[in-house]
Design an enzyme around this catalytic site. Structure first.
Site, PDB file in Angstrom:
ATOM      1  N   HIS A 170       8.626  -7.320  -3.333  1.00  0.00           N
ATOM      2  CA  HIS A 170       8.450  -6.390  -2.217  1.00  0.00           C
ATOM      3  C   HIS A 170       7.047  -6.466  -1.617  1.00  0.00           C
ATOM      4  O   HIS A 170       6.876  -6.289  -0.410  1.00  0.00           O
ATOM      5  CB  HIS A 170       8.730  -4.966  -2.711  1.00  0.00           C
ATOM      6  CG  HIS A 170       8.922  -3.977  -1.607  1.00  0.00           C
ATOM      7  ND1 HIS A 170      10.037  -3.972  -0.790  1.00  0.00           N
ATOM      8  CD2 HIS A 170       8.140  -2.946  -1.157  1.00  0.00           C
ATOM      9  CE1 HIS A 170       9.947  -2.991   0.093  1.00  0.00           C
ATOM     10  NE2 HIS A 170       8.798  -2.358  -0.100  1.00  0.00           N
TER      11      HIS A 170
ATOM     12  N   GLY B 296       6.127   3.341   3.911  1.00  0.00           N
ATOM     13  CA  GLY B 296       6.168   4.600   3.176  1.00  0.00           C
ATOM     14  C   GLY B 296       7.587   5.132   3.075  1.00  0.00           C
ATOM     15  O   GLY B 296       8.325   4.749   2.187  1.00  0.00           O
TER      16      GLY B 296
ATOM     17  N   ASP C   7      12.750  -9.138  -4.530  1.00  0.00           N
ATOM     18  CA  ASP C   7      12.341  -7.792  -4.108  1.00  0.00           C
ATOM     19  C   ASP C   7      13.293  -6.792  -4.768  1.00  0.00           C
ATOM     20  O   ASP C   7      14.429  -6.616  -4.334  1.00  0.00           O
ATOM     21  CB  ASP C   7      12.413  -7.688  -2.583  1.00  0.00           C
ATOM     22  CG  ASP C   7      11.900  -6.354  -2.052  1.00  0.00           C
ATOM     23  OD1 ASP C   7      11.851  -5.379  -2.832  1.00  0.00           O
ATOM     24  OD2 ASP C   7      11.560  -6.292  -0.856  1.00  0.00           O
TER      25      ASP C   7
ATOM     26  N   SER D  56       9.043  -2.844   4.994  1.00  0.00           N
ATOM     27  CA  SER D  56       9.534  -1.753   4.161  1.00  0.00           C
ATOM     28  C   SER D  56      10.020  -0.622   5.069  1.00  0.00           C
ATOM     29  O   SER D  56      10.788  -0.872   5.997  1.00  0.00           O
ATOM     30  CB  SER D  56       8.441  -1.310   3.182  1.00  0.00           C
ATOM     31  OG  SER D  56       8.968  -0.517   2.162  1.00  0.00           O
ATOM     32  N   TRP D  57       9.574   0.622   4.879  1.00  0.00           N
ATOM     33  CA  TRP D  57       9.989   1.689   5.791  1.00  0.00           C
ATOM     34  C   TRP D  57       9.639   1.334   7.232  1.00  0.00           C
ATOM     35  O   TRP D  57      10.373   1.659   8.173  1.00  0.00           O
ATOM     36  CB  TRP D  57       9.350   3.028   5.426  1.00  0.00           C
ATOM     37  CG  TRP D  57       9.320   3.975   6.588  1.00  0.00           C
ATOM     38  CD1 TRP D  57       8.252   4.316   7.362  1.00  0.00           C
ATOM     39  CD2 TRP D  57      10.452   4.665   7.170  1.00  0.00           C
ATOM     40  NE1 TRP D  57       8.624   5.170   8.380  1.00  0.00           N
ATOM     41  CE2 TRP D  57       9.971   5.400   8.276  1.00  0.00           C
ATOM     42  CE3 TRP D  57      11.813   4.726   6.855  1.00  0.00           C
ATOM     43  CZ2 TRP D  57      10.806   6.192   9.067  1.00  0.00           C
ATOM     44  CZ3 TRP D  57      12.649   5.508   7.643  1.00  0.00           C
ATOM     45  CH2 TRP D  57      12.142   6.230   8.737  1.00  0.00           C
TER      46      TRP D  57
END
Length: 323
Positions: free
Chosen positions: A303, A47, A275, A119-120
């Protein structure tokens, strides 16, 4: 448990769950599944503000892993929810999340755990591991990010060179940030507006842009951002813009600069060559700075990954289960 190399493990349900009081009026939802005597592993979602998903449990052999999942502050089943404008975001920072992870580890009586997330989630994993390396057994990251200012600028401005139509609409959503203004900070301010219509439009504009960045990737179901339920979508945008407008409260470049602190922790980094949301250069630079990391580049993936990414993650987690 046996499975085909290309298949994830069957769905499983938690055998324990609860709400952890982490202070400041926040309750963090957590759950545990798999083998109570298995190797501890923590899933750190992305996120920021996505919340943990049940599908993530299926990357872990339920006979060999004790899998812990949690919803970071303000999202998922944690309270207060960031979709509520009364939720105080001052107590939602990277340092708070690292402290929450430590409280959860102590609450569950875990000495060391494997960390998994992309990701985050990879930014938060790296920040936690560099602060508490003695608590980390291994790390597996699909889609590497470190939330440097250059990475944020690429995602919300630079990649607009590839999607100029969508980026023009994203920029038009915050006309006060015309020219070289800070688009992310402008969206963060709008997400704090007392006017529900302002928050709703900012949420929609942000999600349309994020979906555009992922539009060349293959996925099933609704759009990854716009397709979320209303409250989850609003919480995600509020938390994302809050974190990214502050550079995640990290010194710029600190996670790669301090990667030597991860020495002795085996790591597997899996990154799609195409990505567009988080270019490969970040994973490449991290792998060079982290002596015990292996980088696998997936040609043709982005991604969101795909079958080859899934195989690489499953292979890494199966291998680490035996350590």
């Amino acid at each position: 448990m046996d499975r085909e190399p290309d298949e994830k493990y069957p769905p499983i349900e938690p055998y324990d769950q609860g709400l952890l009081d982490v202070g400041d009026g926040n309750l963090v939802h957590w759950e545990v599944c798999g083998n109570p005597d298995g190797k501890p592993a923590l899933v750190v979602h992305g996120g920021p503000g996505s919340g943990c998903g049940a599908h993530t449990r299926q990357y872990f052999d339920p006979d060999r892993y004790r899998v812990v999942l949690f919803d970071q502050r303000g999202c998922g089943r944690s309270t207060p929810h960031a979709s509520d404008p009364a939720a105080d975001m001052r107590h939602n920072t990277t340092a708070h999340l690292i402290a929450d992870m430590e409280r959860l580890r102590v609450r569950l009586g875990i000495e060391k755990w494997l960390l998994y997330g992309g990701s985050w989630g990879s930014t938060l994993i790296l920040a936690y591991a560099e602060e508490h390396p003695e608590r980390v057994s291994e790390i597996v990251i699909p889609a590497v990010t470190t939330t440097r200012r250059s990475e944020i600028d690429w995602l919300y401005r630079g990649v607009g060179k590839i999607f100029p139509e969508a980026w023009d609409l994203f920029r038009a959503g915050v006309p006060e940030a015309a020219g070289d203004g800070d688009l992310v900070a402008a969206y963060a301010r709008r997400m704090e507006s007392p006017d529900a219509a302002v928050r709703a439009k900012a949420t929609a504009d942000w999600c349309v842009w994020e979906d555009a960045v992922l539009s060349q990737e293959t996925y099933s179901g609704p759009p990854p951002y716009s397709g979320r339920p209303g409250s989850a979508r609003q919480a995600l945008v509020r938390i994302c813009s809050h974190y990214f407008s502050h550079g995640a409260w990290l010194e710029d470049g600190q996670l790669i600069r301090n990667a030597g602190r991860l020495a002795g922790i085996p790591g597997v980094l899996v990154h799609g060559r195409f990505d567009l949301g988080g270019p490969l250069i970040t994973a490449w630079e991290l792998a060079k700075a982290w002596p015990d990391a292996e980088l696998t580049v997936i040609d043709g993936a982005g991604h969101l990954g795909g079958p080859a990414t899934t195989r690489a993650v499953l292979e890494a987690l199966d291998r680490f289960a035996a350590r």
